[in-house]
Design a protein around this motif. Structure first.
Motif, PDB file in Angstrom:
ATOM      1  N   THR A 290      23.235  89.683  40.607  1.00  9.65           N
ATOM      2  CA  THR A 290      24.061  88.485  40.526  1.00  9.65           C
ATOM      3  C   THR A 290      23.615  87.470  41.584  1.00  9.65           C
ATOM      4  OG1 THR A 290      26.332  87.632  40.593  1.00  9.65           O
ATOM      5  CG2 THR A 290      25.832  89.482  42.044  1.00  9.65           C
ATOM      6  N   THR A 291      23.799  86.191  41.253  1.00  6.84           N
ATOM      7  CA  THR A 291      23.386  85.128  42.169  1.00  6.84           C
ATOM      8  C   THR A 291      24.449  84.784  43.199  1.00  6.84           C
ATOM      9  OG1 THR A 291      24.197  83.429  40.656  1.00  6.84           O
ATOM     10  CG2 THR A 291      21.873  84.061  40.467  1.00  6.84           C
ATOM     11  N   LYS A 292      25.660  85.322  43.037  1.00  2.38           N
ATOM     12  CA  LYS A 292      26.713  85.036  44.007  1.00  2.38           C
ATOM     13  C   LYS A 292      27.487  86.307  44.315  1.00  2.38           C
ATOM     14  CE  LYS A 292      30.019  83.424  40.601  1.00  2.38           C
ATOM     15  NZ  LYS A 292      30.937  82.367  40.224  1.00  2.38           N
ATOM     16  N   ASP A 293      28.051  86.346  45.513  1.00  2.17           N
ATOM     17  CA  ASP A 293      28.841  87.501  45.922  1.00  2.17           C
ATOM     18  C   ASP A 293      29.811  87.067  47.014  1.00  2.17           C
ATOM     19  OD1 ASP A 293      29.771  90.102  45.943  1.00  2.17           O
ATOM     20  OD2 ASP A 293      28.017  90.948  46.932  1.00  2.17           O
ATOM     21  N   SER A 294      30.736  87.950  47.302  1.00  2.00           N
ATOM     22  CA  SER A 294      31.697  87.722  48.384  1.00  2.00           C
ATOM     23  C   SER A 294      31.955  89.055  49.062  1.00  2.00           C
ATOM     24  CB  SER A 294      33.000  87.130  47.830  1.00  2.00           C
ATOM     25  OG  SER A 294      33.591  88.046  46.918  1.00  2.00           O
ATOM     26  N   GLY A 295      32.662  88.994  50.153  1.00  2.00           N
ATOM     27  CA  GLY A 295      32.969  90.208  50.888  1.00  2.00           C
ATOM     28  C   GLY A 295      33.747  89.879  52.138  1.00  2.00           C
ATOM     29  N   ARG A 296      33.579  90.692  53.171  1.00  2.00           N
ATOM     30  CA  ARG A 296      34.296  90.537  54.428  1.00  2.00           C
ATOM     31  C   ARG A 296      33.318  90.470  55.596  1.00  2.00           C
ATOM     32  NH1 ARG A 296      39.171  89.156  54.434  1.00  2.00           N
ATOM     33  NH2 ARG A 296      39.553  90.211  56.358  1.00  2.00           N
TER      34      ARG A 296
ATOM     35  N   ARG B 264      30.140  93.082  55.004  1.00  2.00           N
ATOM     36  CA  ARG B 264      30.131  94.024  53.882  1.00  2.00           C
ATOM     37  C   ARG B 264      30.346  93.214  52.611  1.00  2.00           C
ATOM     38  NH1 ARG B 264      32.265  99.947  53.286  1.00  2.00           N
ATOM     39  NH2 ARG B 264      31.744 100.219  51.094  1.00  2.00           N
ATOM     40  N   TRP B 265      29.280  93.093  51.824  1.00  2.00           N
ATOM     41  CA  TRP B 265      29.331  92.390  50.549  1.00  2.00           C
ATOM     42  C   TRP B 265      29.936  93.306  49.498  1.00  2.00           C
ATOM     43  CZ3 TRP B 265      28.308  87.362  50.492  1.00  2.00           C
ATOM     44  CH2 TRP B 265      27.516  86.826  51.505  1.00  2.00           C
ATOM     45  N   ASN B 266      30.531  92.727  48.457  1.00  2.00           N
ATOM     46  CA  ASN B 266      31.059  93.536  47.358  1.00  2.00           C
ATOM     47  C   ASN B 266      29.932  94.160  46.537  1.00  2.00           C
ATOM     48  OD1 ASN B 266      33.789  93.094  47.960  1.00  2.00           O
ATOM     49  ND2 ASN B 266      33.721  91.109  46.935  1.00  2.00           N
ATOM     50  N   ARG B 267      28.866  93.390  46.272  1.00  2.00           N
ATOM     51  CA  ARG B 267      27.759  93.889  45.446  1.00  2.00           C
ATOM     52  C   ARG B 267      26.408  93.814  46.162  1.00  2.00           C
ATOM     53  NH1 ARG B 267      31.134  91.054  42.170  1.00  2.00           N
ATOM     54  NH2 ARG B 267      29.952  89.166  42.376  1.00  2.00           N
ATOM     55  N   TRP B 268      26.123  92.711  46.813  1.00  2.00           N
ATOM     56  CA  TRP B 268      24.833  92.560  47.481  1.00  2.00           C
ATOM     57  C   TRP B 268      24.649  93.656  48.523  1.00  2.00           C
ATOM     58  CZ3 TRP B 268      24.796  86.604  48.771  1.00  2.00           C
ATOM     59  CH2 TRP B 268      24.548  85.879  47.593  1.00  2.00           C
ATOM     60  N   MET B 269      23.418  93.984  48.770  1.00  2.00           N
ATOM     61  CA  MET B 269      23.050  94.961  49.789  1.00  2.00           C
ATOM     62  C   MET B 269      23.763  96.291  49.572  1.00  2.00           C
ATOM     63  SD  MET B 269      22.893  92.289  52.999  1.00  2.00           S
ATOM     64  CE  MET B 269      22.196  93.427  54.160  1.00  2.00           C
ATOM     65  N   SER B 270      23.926  96.627  48.286  1.00  2.00           N
ATOM     66  CA  SER B 270      24.545  97.887  47.858  1.00  2.00           C
ATOM     67  C   SER B 270      25.979  98.050  48.356  1.00  2.00           C
ATOM     68  CB  SER B 270      23.699  99.080  48.330  1.00  2.00           C
ATOM     69  OG  SER B 270      22.401  98.986  47.812  1.00  2.00           O
ATOM     70  N   GLY B 271      26.636  96.969  48.738  1.00  2.00           N
ATOM     71  CA  GLY B 271      28.012  97.036  49.199  1.00  2.00           C
ATOM     72  C   GLY B 271      28.181  97.773  50.518  1.00  2.00           C
TER      73      GLY B 271
ATOM     74  N   VAL C 281      19.128  80.423  52.554  1.00  2.00           N
ATOM     75  CA  VAL C 281      20.218  81.038  51.804  1.00  2.00           C
ATOM     76  C   VAL C 281      21.513  80.720  52.557  1.00  2.00           C
ATOM     77  CG1 VAL C 281      21.224  83.206  51.002  1.00  2.00           C
ATOM     78  CG2 VAL C 281      18.740  82.893  50.954  1.00  2.00           C
ATOM     79  N   PRO C 282      22.424  79.931  51.935  1.00  2.00           N
ATOM     80  CA  PRO C 282      23.667  79.573  52.619  1.00  2.00           C
ATOM     81  C   PRO C 282      24.719  80.677  52.478  1.00  2.00           C
ATOM     82  CG  PRO C 282      23.519  78.443  50.512  1.00  2.00           C
ATOM     83  CD  PRO C 282      22.241  79.227  50.674  1.00  2.00           C
ATOM     84  N   ILE C 283      25.293  81.069  53.614  1.00  2.00           N
ATOM     85  CA  ILE C 283      26.347  82.069  53.642  1.00  2.00           C
ATOM     86  C   ILE C 283      27.555  81.436  54.330  1.00  2.00           C
ATOM     87  CG2 ILE C 283      27.024  84.367  54.424  1.00  2.00           C
ATOM     88  CD1 ILE C 283      24.673  84.375  52.450  1.00  2.00           C
ATOM     89  N   ARG C 284      28.693  81.436  53.661  1.00  2.00           N
ATOM     90  CA  ARG C 284      29.916  80.811  54.190  1.00  2.00           C
ATOM     91  C   ARG C 284      30.800  81.879  54.828  1.00  2.00           C
ATOM     92  NH1 ARG C 284      32.146  76.518  56.395  1.00  2.00           N
ATOM     93  NH2 ARG C 284      34.358  76.403  55.946  1.00  2.00           N
ATOM     94  N   TYR C 285      31.097  81.711  56.127  1.00  2.00           N
ATOM     95  CA  TYR C 285      31.963  82.615  56.876  1.00  2.00           C
ATOM     96  C   TYR C 285      33.324  81.946  57.058  1.00  2.00           C
ATOM     97  CZ  TYR C 285      27.940  85.479  58.000  1.00  2.00           C
ATOM     98  OH  TYR C 285      26.853  86.306  57.913  1.00  2.00           O
ATOM     99  N   ALA C 286      34.261  82.238  56.176  1.00  2.00           N
ATOM    100  CA  ALA C 286      35.589  81.632  56.276  1.00  2.00           C
ATOM    101  C   ALA C 286      36.300  82.169  57.521  1.00  2.00           C
ATOM    102  CB  ALA C 286      36.405  81.939  55.026  1.00  2.00           C
ATOM    103  N   ALA C 287      37.168  81.358  58.094  1.00  2.00           N
ATOM    104  CA  ALA C 287      37.895  81.746  59.301  1.00  2.00           C
ATOM    105  C   ALA C 287      38.793  82.969  59.067  1.00  2.00           C
ATOM    106  CB  ALA C 287      38.723  80.569  59.809  1.00  2.00           C
ATOM    107  N   ASN C 288      39.170  83.229  57.800  1.00  2.00           N
ATOM    108  CA  ASN C 288      40.060  84.353  57.492  1.00  2.00           C
ATOM    109  C   ASN C 288      39.323  85.680  57.289  1.00  2.00           C
ATOM    110  OD1 ASN C 288      38.867  84.115  54.985  1.00  2.00           O
ATOM    111  ND2 ASN C 288      40.747  83.662  53.877  1.00  2.00           N
TER     112      ASN C 288
END
Length: 126
Positions: free
Chosen positions: A72-78, A89-96, A48-55
């Motif tokens: 959902t098959t995609k999510d984002s967070g911080r 902390r994902w927006n939706r995955w892992m219950s946010g 499972v690829p997870i992208r950690y942006a520098a920001n």
């Protein structure tokens, strides 16, 4: 259906001591290991690829999320580093919810991670 994929999706864990040849990643070394990179979490059904942006943004996309009960098959967070842990902390995955992990380097491109709740696994740094 058994939940195993997304709990494996990032959030590091504290490791007491690194074994010989293994480096515990903490602070700036942990930040540098993931910032601006894709981390490929190993699961029984594939990576499972997870992208950690520098920001501080994190994003992921995988069909395996649906098998794990996510909607959902995609999510984002911080993401951020808090002392010796990588937190996500994902927006939706892992219950946010926020999940934090410790990591130790097994090789230049492979890490062992452990989440605060005891779940653990391996990942490839890309």
């Amino acid at each position: 259906m058994k939940r195993f994929v997304l709990p494996i999706l990032l959030a590091a864990l504290p490791l007491a001591a690194a074994d010989a040849g293994e480096e515990a990643l903490i602070g700036q070394a942990l930040h540098s290991a993931v910032a601006g990179k894709t981390v490929y979490i190993s699961t029984p059904m594939g990576e499972v690829p997870i992208r950690y942006a520098a920001n501080g943004q994190v994003s992921g996309r995988t069909e395996l999320a649906l098998l794990d009960g996510e909607t959902t098959t995609k999510d984002s967070g911080r993401w951020w580093v808090a002392e010796s842990k990588l937190c996500v902390r994902w927006n939706r995955w892992m219950s946010g919810e926020t999940h934090c992990f410790t990591m130790k380097r097994l090789s230049p491109t492979e890490v062992q991670w452990r989440r605060d709740d005891g779940k653990s696994g391996r990942a490839r740094l890309g």
